[in-house]
Write an enzyme that holds these catalytic residues in place. Structure first.
Site, PDB file in Angstrom:
ATOM      1  N   HIS A  70       0.814  -1.207   0.000  1.00  0.00           N
ATOM      2  CA  HIS A  70       0.000   0.000   0.000  1.00  0.00           C
ATOM      3  C   HIS A  70       0.851   1.261   0.000  1.00  0.00           C
ATOM      4  O   HIS A  70       0.414   2.304  -0.495  1.00  0.00           O
ATOM      5  CB  HIS A  70      -0.941  -0.016   1.204  1.00  0.00           C
ATOM      6  CG  HIS A  70      -2.100  -0.947   1.031  1.00  0.00           C
ATOM      7  ND1 HIS A  70      -3.336  -0.718   1.589  1.00  0.00           N
ATOM      8  CD2 HIS A  70      -2.216  -2.103   0.348  1.00  0.00           C
ATOM      9  CE1 HIS A  70      -4.164  -1.692   1.258  1.00  0.00           C
ATOM     10  NE2 HIS A  70      -3.494  -2.564   0.513  1.00  0.00           N
ATOM     11  N   ASP A  71       2.054   1.185   0.534  1.00  0.00           N
ATOM     12  CA  ASP A  71       2.940   2.337   0.492  1.00  0.00           C
ATOM     13  C   ASP A  71       3.489   2.558  -0.914  1.00  0.00           C
ATOM     14  O   ASP A  71       3.434   3.666  -1.445  1.00  0.00           O
ATOM     15  CB  ASP A  71       4.099   2.150   1.475  1.00  0.00           C
ATOM     16  CG  ASP A  71       4.983   3.379   1.543  1.00  0.00           C
ATOM     17  OD1 ASP A  71       4.456   4.463   1.875  1.00  0.00           O
ATOM     18  OD2 ASP A  71       6.184   3.277   1.265  1.00  0.00           O
ATOM     19  N   VAL A  74       1.390   4.112  -3.847  1.00  0.00           N
ATOM     20  CA  VAL A  74       0.969   5.508  -3.719  1.00  0.00           C
ATOM     21  C   VAL A  74       2.205   6.394  -3.606  1.00  0.00           C
ATOM     22  O   VAL A  74       2.919   6.352  -2.611  1.00  0.00           O
ATOM     23  CB  VAL A  74       0.074   5.707  -2.480  1.00  0.00           C
ATOM     24  CG1 VAL A  74      -0.401   7.156  -2.391  1.00  0.00           C
ATOM     25  CG2 VAL A  74      -1.118   4.754  -2.522  1.00  0.00           C
ATOM     26  N   ASP A  78       7.945   5.458  -0.177  1.00  0.00           N
ATOM     27  CA  ASP A  78       8.482   6.615   0.536  1.00  0.00           C
ATOM     28  C   ASP A  78       7.947   6.752   1.954  1.00  0.00           C
ATOM     29  O   ASP A  78       8.098   7.793   2.598  1.00  0.00           O
ATOM     30  CB  ASP A  78       8.179   7.901  -0.240  1.00  0.00           C
ATOM     31  CG  ASP A  78       6.679   8.114  -0.445  1.00  0.00           C
ATOM     32  OD1 ASP A  78       5.879   7.302   0.062  1.00  0.00           O
ATOM     33  OD2 ASP A  78       6.304   9.099  -1.129  1.00  0.00           O
ATOM     34  N   ASN A  98      -7.250   1.512   3.430  1.00  0.00           N
ATOM     35  CA  ASN A  98      -6.505   1.468   4.693  1.00  0.00           C
ATOM     36  C   ASN A  98      -7.367   1.625   5.940  1.00  0.00           C
ATOM     37  O   ASN A  98      -7.033   1.086   6.997  1.00  0.00           O
ATOM     38  CB  ASN A  98      -5.431   2.562   4.705  1.00  0.00           C
ATOM     39  CG  ASN A  98      -4.326   2.300   3.702  1.00  0.00           C
ATOM     40  OD1 ASN A  98      -3.982   1.158   3.425  1.00  0.00           O
ATOM     41  ND2 ASN A  98      -3.766   3.357   3.143  1.00  0.00           N
ATOM     42  N   THR A 198      -1.253 -15.778   0.433  1.00  0.00           N
ATOM     43  CA  THR A 198      -1.105 -17.099   1.045  1.00  0.00           C
ATOM     44  C   THR A 198      -1.059 -16.989   2.570  1.00  0.00           C
ATOM     45  O   THR A 198      -1.181 -17.992   3.275  1.00  0.00           O
ATOM     46  CB  THR A 198       0.169 -17.802   0.535  1.00  0.00           C
ATOM     47  OG1 THR A 198       0.226 -19.116   1.073  1.00  0.00           O
ATOM     48  CG2 THR A 198       1.434 -17.067   0.952  1.00  0.00           C
ATOM     49  N   ASP A 249      -6.237 -17.908   2.905  1.00  0.00           N
ATOM     50  CA  ASP A 249      -5.786 -19.234   2.475  1.00  0.00           C
ATOM     51  C   ASP A 249      -6.056 -20.230   3.611  1.00  0.00           C
ATOM     52  O   ASP A 249      -5.157 -20.550   4.389  1.00  0.00           O
ATOM     53  CB  ASP A 249      -4.292 -19.167   2.141  1.00  0.00           C
ATOM     54  CG  ASP A 249      -3.711 -20.516   1.742  1.00  0.00           C
ATOM     55  OD1 ASP A 249      -4.497 -21.449   1.495  1.00  0.00           O
ATOM     56  OD2 ASP A 249      -2.473 -20.634   1.693  1.00  0.00           O
TER      57      ASP A 249
END
Length: 340
Positions: A70-71, A74, A78, A98, A198, A249
């Site tokens: 997720h960092d 976008v 950073d 988030n 997984t 999973d």
């Protein structure tokens, strides 16, 4: 006296010059030995704290790995995703992908605190996050790789980027692939990196439409095994229970292996964004089958794709900063330029 003071200021500037020039000779590229001299124990520190956190809660491995995805999707890798809202800065933690689900920030706080004690103002939060994602993978039985280092931290965040650039559970295959391609990632990266599912869990609200009203037609998703769907319905009703957690999973929820891909072949992918890898594209379908049958190949591709993803648009050289605390930007810029 004023001349002496001026001379000492100039002399101090030259004292820092070798550090700054050392970073420039690499052209701003990341490399594993970046902290070899400036903070030689950083990887040991990160590994120790992550191991303690995962031993306390197995789910934390998946949470830290997810934060890296997720960092990087976008604004690049950073650490913008770690910033809290402050003043005019609106945190990415408020975005749909988030909000109520991004977690692991306290673990990164603990790592940063330990690293700051060992090497003050030296290691970026972005690099700590990249190392934590690798260690989380290894601790759950997944592949190891050398993490390229040298990222610096952003002084801003992008709520709109977090809402729009991160693939969503109900996205179509083409939408997901397009979001990957925007980051310079290809279809192999898409399928290999999706294999991170997984381990970890997802909430009822993320897949409910598959059970009751796929695509708004009032019918369940027929690409989902119906016996599996019946099991899911017992804990994910038509309304309510949004935050109920389900293993991504079920056969091996805390082990990094290939059963995720075997689930897709059996039409037991929990999320729509998982199952479409097998049902909606011939090339991705072939990769799913290959990984289901060949763990060594999956591990190899996953490690390569993680290195590729963690190198998306990093801030290097004099761009960005080395945050003292990962949750907020520095009040005053640090005077130090970091390199190995």
């Amino acid at each position: 006296m004023s001349r002496l003071t001026s001379f000492l200021v100039v002399l101090s500037l030259f004292a820092f010059a070798p550090l700054c020039l050392a970073g420039k000779k690499y052209g701003g590229y990341l490399y594993p030995q970046f902290y070899q001299h400036s903070c030689p124990k950083v990887e040991e520190i990160v590994r120790s704290v992550v191991a303690k956190a995962v031993a306390k809660e197995a789910r934390m491995a998946a949470s830290l790995l997810r934060l890296e995805f997720h960092d990087c999707f976008v604004k690049g890798c950073d650490a913008s995703s770690l910033l809290d809202s402050s003043g005019v800065l609106v945190s990415e933690k408020r975005s749909n992908p988030n909000r109520n689900s991004a977690r692991g920030f306290e673990v990164l706080d603990e790592i940063k605190s330990a690293v700051e004690k060992a090497c003050p103002h030296t290691v970026s939060c972005a690099d700590i996050l990249a190392l934590a994602a690798r260690d989380s993978t290894v601790l759950t039985g997944g592949p190891n790789w050398e993490v390229p280092l040298g990222r610096r931290d952003s002084r801003s965040a992008s709520l709109s980027g977090s809402n729009n650039d991160i693939p969503a559970p109900n996205n179509t295959f083409q939408t997901i692939l397009t979001k990957f391609k925007r980051q310079g990632l290809d279809i192999v990266d898409l399928v290999a990196l999706s294999g991170s599912h997984t381990i970890g869990s997802s909430r009822c609200t993320s897949f409910r439409q598959r059970l009751y009203n796929q695509s708004g037609n009032g019918l369940p998703d027929m690409t989902l095994d119906q016996s599996y769907a019946a099991q899911l319905k017992t804990r994910c009703p038509r309304s309510g229970g949004d935050q109920t957690l389900f293993f991504l999973d079920p056969p091996s929820p805390t082990k990094f292996d290939t059963s995720y891909f075997k689930n897709l072949v059996a039409y037991k992918g929990l999320l729509n964004s998982d199952e479409v890898l097998f049902t909606m594209n011939a090339e991705s379908r072939k990769l799913v089958k290959l990984y289901a049958e060949n763990q060594e190949l999956f591990f190899q591709h996953f490690a390569q794709s993680m290195i590729k993803m963690s190198s998306i648009s990093p801030l290097t050289g004099s761009r960005g900063e080395i945050r003292r605390i990962c949750r907020r930007v520095n009040n005053k810029p640090l005077f130090k330029c970091i390199s190995s």
